[in-house]
Design a protein around this motif. Structure first.
Motif, short mmCIF file in Angstrom:
data_model
loop_
_atom_site.label_atom_id
_atom_site.label_comp_id
_atom_site.label_asym_id
_atom_site.label_seq_id
_atom_site.Cartn_x
_atom_site.Cartn_y
_atom_site.Cartn_z
N ILE A 1 0.84 -1.21 0.00
CA ILE A 1 0.00 0.00 0.00
C ILE A 1 0.87 1.26 0.00
CG2 ILE A 1 -1.65 1.35 1.36
CD1 ILE A 1 -2.70 -1.45 2.37
N LEU A 2 1.89 1.27 0.85
CA LEU A 2 2.79 2.42 0.91
C LEU A 2 3.49 2.64 -0.43
CD1 LEU A 2 4.37 1.74 4.41
CD2 LEU A 2 2.84 3.65 3.85
N ARG A 3 4.02 1.55 -0.98
CA ARG A 3 4.77 1.66 -2.24
C ARG A 3 3.86 2.16 -3.38
NH1 ARG A 3 7.61 -3.16 -2.13
NH2 ARG A 3 9.50 -2.13 -1.40
N ASN A 4 2.64 1.63 -3.44
CA ASN A 4 1.72 2.05 -4.50
C ASN A 4 1.30 3.50 -4.36
OD1 ASN A 4 1.81 -0.52 -5.57
ND2 ASN A 4 -0.14 -1.18 -4.70
N ARG A 5 1.22 3.98 -3.14
CA ARG A 5 0.82 5.36 -2.91
C ARG A 5 1.98 6.33 -3.14
NH1 ARG A 5 -4.29 7.62 -2.65
NH2 ARG A 5 -4.35 9.44 -1.26
N LEU A 6 3.18 5.91 -2.77
CA LEU A 6 4.33 6.80 -2.82
C LEU A 6 4.97 6.87 -4.21
CD1 LEU A 6 5.95 5.74 0.56
CD2 LEU A 6 5.05 8.02 0.07
N ALA A 7 5.02 5.74 -4.91
CA ALA A 7 5.77 5.68 -6.17
C ALA A 7 5.30 6.70 -7.21
CB ALA A 7 5.71 4.26 -6.73
N PRO A 8 3.99 6.87 -7.44
CA PRO A 8 3.58 7.85 -8.45
C PRO A 8 3.94 9.29 -8.08
CG PRO A 8 1.79 6.32 -7.95
CD PRO A 8 2.84 6.13 -6.91
N ARG A 9 4.28 9.49 -6.82
CA ARG A 9 4.60 10.84 -6.34
C ARG A 9 6.10 10.99 -6.08
NH1 ARG A 9 -0.12 8.85 -4.96
NH2 ARG A 9 -1.99 10.17 -4.86
N GLY A 10 6.88 10.08 -6.64
CA GLY A 10 8.33 10.18 -6.54
C GLY A 10 8.94 9.55 -5.31
N GLY A 11 8.16 8.81 -4.54
CA GLY A 11 8.69 8.17 -3.34
C GLY A 11 9.19 6.78 -3.62
N THR A 12 10.20 6.35 -2.87
CA THR A 12 10.70 4.98 -2.96
C THR A 12 10.61 4.32 -1.60
OG1 THR A 12 12.98 5.65 -2.45
CG2 THR A 12 12.33 5.62 -4.77
N VAL A 13 10.41 3.00 -1.62
CA VAL A 13 10.31 2.21 -0.39
C VAL A 13 11.30 1.06 -0.48
CG1 VAL A 13 8.84 0.80 1.08
CG2 VAL A 13 7.88 2.81 -0.07
N MET A 14 12.26 1.05 0.45
CA MET A 14 13.23 -0.04 0.52
C MET A 14 12.85 -0.96 1.67
SD MET A 14 17.35 0.03 1.27
CE MET A 14 17.13 0.67 2.92
N ALA A 15 12.73 -2.26 1.41
CA ALA A 15 12.36 -3.22 2.43
C ALA A 15 13.60 -3.83 3.07
CB ALA A 15 11.48 -4.31 1.84
N LEU A 16 13.65 -3.84 4.41
CA LEU A 16 14.72 -4.46 5.17
C LEU A 16 14.13 -5.60 5.99
CD1 LEU A 16 16.39 -1.18 6.52
CD2 LEU A 16 17.09 -2.54 4.52
N ASP A 17 14.78 -6.75 5.95
CA ASP A 17 14.29 -7.93 6.67
C ASP A 17 14.69 -7.82 8.14
OD1 ASP A 17 13.74 -10.43 7.75
OD2 ASP A 17 14.38 -11.51 5.95
N ALA A 18 13.71 -7.53 8.98
CA ALA A 18 14.00 -7.30 10.40
C ALA A 18 14.40 -8.57 11.13
CB ALA A 18 12.78 -6.68 11.08
N ARG A 19 14.14 -9.73 10.54
CA ARG A 19 14.59 -10.98 11.18
C ARG A 19 16.02 -11.33 10.80
NH1 ARG A 19 9.48 -15.25 11.29
NH2 ARG A 19 8.17 -14.02 12.70
N ALA A 20 16.40 -10.97 9.61
CA ALA A 20 17.74 -11.32 9.13
C ALA A 20 18.80 -10.31 9.54
CB ALA A 20 17.73 -11.47 7.61
N LEU A 21 18.41 -9.06 9.77
CA LEU A 21 19.36 -7.99 10.05
C LEU A 21 19.35 -7.63 11.53
CD1 LEU A 21 18.60 -5.59 7.05
CD2 LEU A 21 20.53 -7.19 7.26
N THR A 22 20.53 -7.39 12.09
CA THR A 22 20.62 -6.86 13.44
C THR A 22 20.22 -5.39 13.42
OG1 THR A 22 22.90 -6.14 13.20
CG2 THR A 22 22.53 -8.43 13.94
#
Length: 370
Positions: free
Chosen positions: A172-193
């Motif tokens: 939902i965030l990505r679809n709302r932000l992308a047309p307006r120039g926003g980017t969303v980077m996903a970080l795996d909270a289980r894999a990363l400290t």
């Protein structure tokens, strides 16, 4: 754990009781604090219904079952409640759990009024038996995305755990932000400290980090790591699912937990009923009631009106959602069919983006309404 019927909510007014099943997360890994607030609202409303004559002279009774955030446990509880003869099932906070409960209730022909879960696809197919008070996730999280854009954020990172709910929110965030120039980077909270998350935020030049994770772990360690990293001074931390709403957040994080925007479902001003209910809930909970407590109260207010009008017949209740018009704590409640939503939906529940004021963490600031 099977929780016995609420004694406070079962004061007799004559005749056999009309039973409502209540699904509530009361133990870990469920969000027990949210469950406690939800149950407080349900319980208060049932007591008030009974104080004013019950359902056609019969007492209303809650039969409470702890879901512990377990979908299978919730489905089994719905089976048990159906055997016990409840007129309807209500409650639940966790979206994935509510989805399992809704599917089972629908299969059994048992009306289910979902109090607080927001996942858009609550049932796989359209159903007449399920209705919901909370706004669909797509609406609330779009309001949150608009808040981010309005605050100047276009490079967003999300620290997420595997979940249908978190994945839906990210989409939902990505679809709302992308047309307006926003980017969303996903970080795996289980894999990363937490330290590795901080490194990724620096590399990505993110201006905001959204916590799509459980509370207290890993949410609390992530907040602490970001707050203490001098490279991330000025980075906005957000928690759209509402973790900072509850007192345990402030107790665990102190000043670090302030200034973290989240979604809550309250109007800028409660109705007169809401103001009275707020006072009663504050006394009952010994703290300020969350929006979840108001959702609980409104759930029973709706079901009591339906049961008074149609009696405890399950088919009659399931067929009544379109005719509901109830004054709730947060506005007038009516249900309709919303495109993309498979259940009866309160079309316009209030949505806010708020945070805890850094100058006074016990005070909430309204940052955006939608």
């Amino acid at each position: 754990m099977n929780t016995p019927p609420s004694q406070a909510a079962a004061a007799p007014t004559g005749g056999s009781s009309v039973r409502i099943g209540a699904l509530v997360p009361l133990t870990r890994p469920g969000w027990a604090e949210a469950g406690r607030h939800l149950l407080a609202g349900l319980d208060l409303a049932v007591r008030e219904v009974n104080d004013t004559g019950g359902i056609a002279g019969r007492p209303l009774e809650l039969v409470v079952r702890d879901t512990a955030a377990d979908p299978q446990r919730a489905a089994a509880a719905v089976d048990e409640l159906a055997r016990l003869g409840v007129a309807a099932v209500a409650g639940e906070y966790h979206s994935v759990v509510a989805r399992a409960a809704a599917a089972r209730a629908d299969a059994l022909g048992l009306p289910f009024l979902c109090s607080s879960a927001v996942l858009d696809v609550l049932t796989e197919r359209p159903t007449e038996r399920v209705a919901r008070l909370a706004p669909p996730q797509s609406r609330g999280w779009q309001v949150y995305a608009d808040f981010l854009l309005g605050a100047g954020h276009t490079r967003i990172a999300v620290a997420a755990e595997p979940s249908v709910y978190w994945a839906s929110g990210t989409r939902i965030l990505r679809n709302r932000l992308a047309p307006r120039g926003g980017t969303v980077m996903a970080l795996d909270a289980r894999a990363l400290t937490p330290a590795a998350v901080c490194d990724a935020l620096v590399d990505h030049r993110a201006t905001a980090l959204l916590l799509l994770v459980g509370h207290p772990d890993p949410a609390v360690p992530l907040v602490q790591a970001v707050r203490r990293d001098p490279r991330l001074t000025g980075l906005t931390i957000g928690a759209p699912a509402g973790q900072p709403e509850f007192s345990a957040w402030a107790e665990l994080l102190g000043d670090d937990g302030a200034g973290i925007p989240f979604l809550r479902y309250l109007p800028e001003r409660l109705t007169p009923l809401g103001a009275r209910v707020e006072t009663a809930l504050r006394q009952q909970l010994a703290e300020a009631p969350s929006f979840v407590a108001f959702e609980g109260y409104d759930t029973v207010a709706v079901l009591a009106e339906v049961l008074r009008s149609h009696g405890p017949d399950r088919a009659g209740t399931a067929a009544s959602w379109a005719g509901v018009a109830v004054e709730g704590t947060r506005g007038r409640i009516r249900f309709s069919r919303t495109p993309g939503i498979s259940v009866w939906q309160w079309t316009w529940p209030p949505v806010q983006v708020v945070d805890r004021d850094p100058r006074d963490p016990d005070r909430f600031r309204i940052l955006r309404s939608g």
